[in-house]
Design an enzyme around this catalytic site. Structure first.
Site, PDB file in Angstrom:
ATOM      1  N   ARG A 260      11.261  -6.599   4.879  1.00 58.22           N
ATOM      2  CA  ARG A 260      11.248  -4.990   5.278  1.00 58.22           C
ATOM      3  C   ARG A 260      11.875  -4.768   6.728  1.00 58.22           C
ATOM      4  NH1 ARG A 260       5.014  -2.466   5.315  1.00 58.22           N
ATOM      5  NH2 ARG A 260       4.939  -3.222   7.340  1.00 58.22           N
TER       6      ARG A 260
ATOM      7  N   LYS B   4       0.950  -1.186  -0.141  1.00 53.89           N
ATOM      8  CA  LYS B   4      -0.097  -0.105   0.211  1.00 53.89           C
ATOM      9  C   LYS B   4       0.818   1.252   0.222  1.00 53.89           C
ATOM     10  CE  LYS B   4      -2.383  -1.181   3.758  1.00 53.89           C
ATOM     11  NZ  LYS B   4      -1.896  -2.288   4.141  1.00 53.89           N
TER      12      LYS B   4
ATOM     13  N   ARG C 259      -0.697  -8.625  13.889  1.00 51.50           N
ATOM     14  CA  ARG C 259      -1.369  -7.596  12.975  1.00 51.50           C
ATOM     15  C   ARG C 259      -1.883  -8.612  11.822  1.00 51.50           C
ATOM     16  NH1 ARG C 259       3.725  -5.134  10.971  1.00 51.50           N
ATOM     17  NH2 ARG C 259       2.477  -3.900   9.594  1.00 51.50           N
TER      18      ARG C 259
ATOM     19  N   ARG D 122      -9.841   0.454   8.828  1.00 50.47           N
ATOM     20  CA  ARG D 122      -9.508  -0.905   9.275  1.00 50.47           C
ATOM     21  C   ARG D 122     -10.490  -1.585  10.061  1.00 50.47           C
ATOM     22  NH1 ARG D 122      -3.568   0.326   8.967  1.00 50.47           N
ATOM     23  NH2 ARG D 122      -2.363  -1.639   9.290  1.00 50.47           N
TER      24      ARG D 122
ATOM     25  N   ARG E  29      11.358  -1.444  12.038  1.00 56.44           N
ATOM     26  CA  ARG E  29       9.939  -1.547  12.380  1.00 56.44           C
ATOM     27  C   ARG E  29       9.537  -2.596  13.884  1.00 56.44           C
ATOM     28  NH1 ARG E  29       5.037   0.043   8.586  1.00 56.44           N
ATOM     29  NH2 ARG E  29       3.955  -0.848  10.123  1.00 56.44           N
TER      30      ARG E  29
END
Ligand code: AMP
Length: 190
Positions: free
Chosen positions: A128, A14, A145, A89, A134
């Site tokens: 990532r 996204k 998540r 969401r 992160r």
């Protein structure tokens, strides 16, 4: 105005596609995840409230998220439209967004669903994490998540499907090819 929702699980691409879309369509990009991370790194009051929630991979309560998003839209009165990335969401967020936009004589024009399977998501986020660092990309937080996505966020799709607004785009493959398919979906809305 052209208001789009970019929809998909964590790691669907996204952020990558949004960056390309804002350049092409000159839209304003609102990523609630980026906004929360900004609040956390600036140690604001809001940042303090949501820090642990993000670290745990849970969803921030709707009331906090909706208020923050609406303020951000209000701050951009000159926008030609918005790309909502990572929002809504939950169905409650989707409903609140519709009510809010209707109040401005606007609405969501379309929802682009980036379709990526769970195996690919886990692989991408592991990659990532090596560069982003992160905390919520950690393997156990990622599972939370993904769980939040499949228990709460996925229900946003039928909400928009009932309004005939969803276009599904294969989110696996070459970034440019995915971008072309996303643009084709958007151009049909204009
Ligand atoms: P993202 O960068 O979109 O993956 O978002 C990172 C984190 O921010 C999520 O795991 C949630 O903790 C929080 N977050 C972002 N957007 C929302 C939202 N619309 N509703 C609730 N929590 C959110």
């Amino acid at each position: 105005m052209l208001n789009l929702v970019l929809f998909g699980p964590p790691g669907a691409g996204k952020g990558t596609q949004s960056a390309k879309l804002i350049e092409k369509y000159k839209l304003s990009h609102i990523s609630t995840g980026d906004m929360f991370r900004m609040h956390i790194s600036n140690d604001t009051e809001l940042g303090k409230r949501v820090k642990q929630i993000l670290a745990d991979g849970m969803l921030v309560p709707d009331s906090i998220t909706i208020e923050m998003l609406e303020e951000e839209v209000q701050r951009n009165p000159e926008a030609k439209g918005f790309i909502f990335d990572g929002f809504p969401r939950t169905v409650a967020q989707a409903e609140a967004l519709d009510v809010f936009l209707e109040g401005k004589g606007e609405g969501i024009n379309g929802v682009v669903q980036l379709d990526v399977n769970q195996e690919e998501i886990k692989h991408r986020i592991a990659e990532r994490q090596k560069v982003s660092g992160r905390a919520d990309d950690d393997a156990d937080k990622l599972l939370k998540r993904i769980d939040e996505y499949f228990s709460k966020t996925i229900h946003v799709l039928p909400y928009y499907e009932a309004q005939n607004k969803v276009t599904k785009v294969n989110g696996i493959g070459d970034i440019e090819e995915i971008f072309n398919n996303v643009c084709n979906a958007i151009d049909l809305l204009k």
